[in-house]
Scaffold this active site. Structure first.
Site, PDB file in Angstrom:
ATOM      1  N   ARG A  54      -1.848   2.266   0.178  1.00 58.52           N
ATOM      2  CA  ARG A  54      -2.507   2.322  -1.127  1.00 58.52           C
ATOM      3  C   ARG A  54      -1.952   1.329  -2.127  1.00 58.52           C
ATOM      4  NH1 ARG A  54      -3.607   6.983   1.115  1.00 58.52           N
ATOM      5  NH2 ARG A  54      -1.590   6.557   2.003  1.00 58.52           N
ATOM      6  N   THR A  55      -0.647   1.299  -2.257  1.00 53.07           N
ATOM      7  CA  THR A  55      -0.080   0.454  -3.309  1.00 53.07           C
ATOM      8  C   THR A  55      -0.378  -1.007  -3.005  1.00 53.07           C
ATOM      9  OG1 THR A  55       1.614   2.118  -3.613  1.00 53.07           O
ATOM     10  CG2 THR A  55       2.003  -0.019  -4.640  1.00 53.07           C
ATOM     11  N   LYS A  59      16.304 -16.418   9.150  1.00 48.72           N
ATOM     12  CA  LYS A  59      17.159 -17.603   9.373  1.00 48.72           C
ATOM     13  C   LYS A  59      18.406 -17.530   8.506  1.00 48.72           C
ATOM     14  CE  LYS A  59      13.056 -20.546   9.822  1.00 48.72           C
ATOM     15  NZ  LYS A  59      12.367 -21.619   9.085  1.00 48.72           N
ATOM     16  N   HIS A  77       9.077   4.383  -8.758  1.00 50.31           N
ATOM     17  CA  HIS A  77       7.749   3.862  -8.402  1.00 50.31           C
ATOM     18  C   HIS A  77       6.934   3.831  -9.700  1.00 50.31           C
ATOM     19  CE1 HIS A  77       4.273   2.875  -6.195  1.00 50.31           C
ATOM     20  NE2 HIS A  77       4.219   3.858  -5.321  1.00 50.31           N
TER      21      HIS A  77
HETATM   22  C1  NCD Z   1       4.127   7.166  -2.379  1.00 49.76           C
HETATM   23  C2  NCD Z   1       5.322   6.265  -2.160  1.00 49.76           C
HETATM   24  O1  NCD Z   1       5.230   5.267  -1.458  1.00 49.76           O
HETATM   25  O2  NCD Z   1       6.334   6.595  -2.747  1.00 49.76           O
HETATM   26  N1  NCD Z   1       2.943   6.605  -1.896  1.00 49.76           N
HETATM   27  C3  NCD Z   1       2.238   5.788  -2.725  1.00 49.76           C
HETATM   28  O3  NCD Z   1       2.715   4.774  -3.186  1.00 49.76           O
HETATM   29  N2  NCD Z   1       1.005   6.205  -3.065  1.00 49.76           N
HETATM   30  C4  NCD Z   1       4.314   8.555  -1.961  1.00 49.76           C
HETATM   31  C5  NCD Z   1       4.851   8.850  -0.599  1.00 49.76           C
HETATM   32  O4  NCD Z   1       4.988   7.959   0.249  1.00 49.76           O
HETATM   33  O5  NCD Z   1       5.124  10.020  -0.378  1.00 49.76           O
END
Ligand code: NCD
Length: 328
Positions: free
Chosen positions: A61-62, A90, A144
């Site tokens: 998703r991200t 390298k 995040h």
């Molecule tokens: C999350 C992450 O990567 O922290 N996913 C995301 O970015 N939507 C949540 C997760 O992986 O649990």
């Protein structure tokens, strides 16, 4: 309007004015994108910019939402998703790799399994002549920030007829110890009034003390429980997370009885009829697929919101929000 935005590393740097402005930019650009003329105007906004997506940790998703947000705005993209095919094999240092990316692009969006690397890249950028913004798209189990922004947007819009996020009770459930999304969302809560947080987790995966200390410092009321039934009737939002088993050292997640931290047909009737159910996804068994058709389920909308919120963030970083508003 709020001040300039450059690196996006730590959610604690966001203020209410900026959060409100990002929500407004998200609404404006997504409304514009609904017509072919509007979509073309969006694509011309940042057509002179290029982005590097450096994602050395798993992402669906991200990555896709940033990639598509860039394309919505006309930003060209390059990517590295596997460090095994970059010159790091390298022996090139992380700093040299970042500096190299900055030679070619105008923004670096990065996700790494290590905590702190986005911050390190930002500090490096501040020392070199061709300084480009760094966006933290997930830093190990730490933070995040852009997920927290799209969560804020989803909450604000879900509560639009009820005064927004202010005054709401938000439960966060699951692996709160290692889930970076809930950690970042907690940091943003200081920008809202009269928030109550309820942490629902097994004691072994409870929210860490650094976040709790932050909440205390900002007078944000929170409580902890391992009994979901006790909170279902009273929450405005239930933010569900999965077990972060990739961080297990002693099979911590396998020891959890997931039935206690899941939502499905047995829990739905007890949930406040006005509540929203959120999840950053990907989900495990903690949300039964029957929940998908419940009107309170917001996680699929959350996904799409993420693309538009990330576009808004890029608009703000490159300072073209007035050009966007002039297109209305
Ligand atoms: C999350 C992450 O990567 O922290 N996913 C995301 O970015 N939507 C949540 C997760 O992986 O649990």
């Amino acid at each position: 309007m709020s001040s300039e935005v450059f690196h996006i590393i730590d959610p604690r740097t966001f203020n209410r004015e900026l959060l409100d402005e990002l929500c407004e930019i998200t609404d404006t650009s997504r409304a514009l994108g609904k017509t072919p003329e509007g979509a073309a105007a969006l694509r011309s906004l940042l057509a002179d910019k290029r982005a590097m997506l450096y994602f050395t940790q798993a992402s669906t998703r991200t990555f896709l939402s940033f990639n598509n947000a860039c394309h919505l705005l006309g930003i060209g993209t390059s990517e590295i998703r596997d460090p095994a095919i970059s010159s790091e094999v390298k022996g090139e240092s992380f700093d040299d790799s970042m500096r190299t990316f900055s030679s070619y692009v105008d923004v670096i969006i990065m996700r790494t399994p290590e905590r702190g690397l986005a911050g390190r890249a930002a500090a490096l950028m501040d020392l070199i002549p061709r300084r480009v913004p760094i966006i933290n798209a997930g830093s190990g189990p730490d933070q995040h920030p852009t997920q927290a922004l799209l969560d804020i947007y989803t909450l604000e819009r879900s509560f639009a007829g009820r005064g927004g996020i202010d005054g709401k009770t938000i439960a966060m459930m699951g692996d709160l110890r290692r889930g970076r999304t809930v950690r970042s969302l907690c940091y943003l809560m200081k920008n809202y009034h009269d928030i109550r947080l309820v942490f629902v987790s097994p004691p072994s995966l409870a929210m860490r003390n650094d976040i709790k200390k932050h909440l205390v410092q900002h007078n944000i009321v929170f409580s902890e429980t391992a009994v979901l039934d006790d909170v279902l009737g009273s929450v405005d939002a239930l933010y569900v997370t999965r077990m972060q088993s990739e961080w297990d050292e002693e099979e911590e997640s396998l020891k959890v009885d997931l039935d206690d931290f899941s939502i499905g047909p047995n829990q739905l009737p007890k949930l406040n009829p006005d509540a929203v159910i959120m999840h950053p996804l990907p989900r495990g068994p903690e949300i039964d697929p029957v929940v998908d058709s419940d009107p309170r389920a917001m996680y699929w909308r959350q996904e799409r919101n993420g693309m538009w919120m990330r576009a808004a963030l890029l608009i703000k970083i490159f300072g073209v929000e007035e050009q966007l508003r002039n297109q209305r």
